[in-house]
Motif scaffolding. Structure first.
Motif, PDB file in Angstrom:
ATOM      1  N   TYR A   4       8.245  -9.421   9.249  1.00 23.43           N
ATOM      2  CA  TYR A   4       7.896  -9.520   7.840  1.00 23.43           C
ATOM      3  C   TYR A   4       8.936  -8.809   6.983  1.00 23.43           C
ATOM      4  O   TYR A   4       9.556  -7.840   7.391  1.00 23.43           O
ATOM      5  N   GLU A   5       9.093  -9.313   5.784  1.00 19.89           N
ATOM      6  CA  GLU A   5       9.869  -8.585   4.776  1.00 19.89           C
ATOM      7  C   GLU A   5       8.902  -8.167   3.683  1.00 19.89           C
ATOM      8  O   GLU A   5       7.867  -8.802   3.481  1.00 19.89           O
ATOM      9  N   TYR A   6       9.233  -7.088   3.000  1.00 18.75           N
ATOM     10  CA  TYR A   6       8.337  -6.519   1.997  1.00 18.75           C
ATOM     11  C   TYR A   6       9.035  -6.429   0.660  1.00 18.75           C
ATOM     12  O   TYR A   6      10.243  -6.214   0.579  1.00 18.75           O
ATOM     13  N   ARG A   7       8.238  -6.589  -0.366  1.00 24.39           N
ATOM     14  CA  ARG A   7       8.734  -6.500  -1.750  1.00 24.39           C
ATOM     15  C   ARG A   7       7.838  -5.508  -2.474  1.00 24.39           C
ATOM     16  O   ARG A   7       6.615  -5.553  -2.354  1.00 24.39           O
ATOM     17  N   PHE A   8       8.455  -4.602  -3.229  1.00 30.11           N
ATOM     18  CA  PHE A   8       7.729  -3.579  -3.966  1.00 30.11           C
ATOM     19  C   PHE A   8       7.975  -3.780  -5.459  1.00 30.11           C
ATOM     20  O   PHE A   8       9.118  -3.866  -5.889  1.00 30.11           O
ATOM     21  N   VAL A   9       6.896  -3.863  -6.225  1.00 32.90           N
ATOM     22  CA  VAL A   9       7.004  -4.053  -7.670  1.00 32.90           C
ATOM     23  C   VAL A   9       6.272  -2.898  -8.345  1.00 32.90           C
ATOM     24  O   VAL A   9       5.081  -2.674  -8.094  1.00 32.90           O
ATOM     25  N   GLU A  10       6.989  -2.179  -9.186  1.00 32.63           N
ATOM     26  CA  GLU A  10       6.388  -1.057  -9.913  1.00 32.63           C
ATOM     27  C   GLU A  10       5.974  -1.520 -11.308  1.00 32.63           C
ATOM     28  O   GLU A  10       6.771  -2.103 -12.042  1.00 32.63           O
TER      29      GLU A  10
END
Length: 68
Positions: A4-10
């Motif tokens: 899996y790849e992960y994306r972080f949105v603040e």
């Protein structure tokens, strides 16, 4: 085994808007990323370092997508 790849949105909290507006922005980001193949993994509410546990800094939205 799946990778899996992960994306972080603040999403920072804005002192000039209502909490409902901040939540609406989170929902818009989640819906938009879902259309692009990202799956919501978790929403984290980190505390504000200067004000302690009683004040949130914003929302950290974590998405995942399976690598093919």
């Amino acid at each position: 085994m799946a990778q899996y790849e992960y994306r972080f949105v603040e999403i920072p909290l804005s002192p000039m808007t209502k909490q409902a507006d901040d939540i609406k922005k989170c929902k818009e980001v989640i819906a938009s990323d879902a259309q692009n193949g990202w799956r919501l993994k978790q929403v984290v509410v980190p505390y504000h370092e200067r004000f302690g546990l009683f004040r949130a800094k914003g929302y950290e939205i974590i998405f995942e997508k399976e690598n093919h």
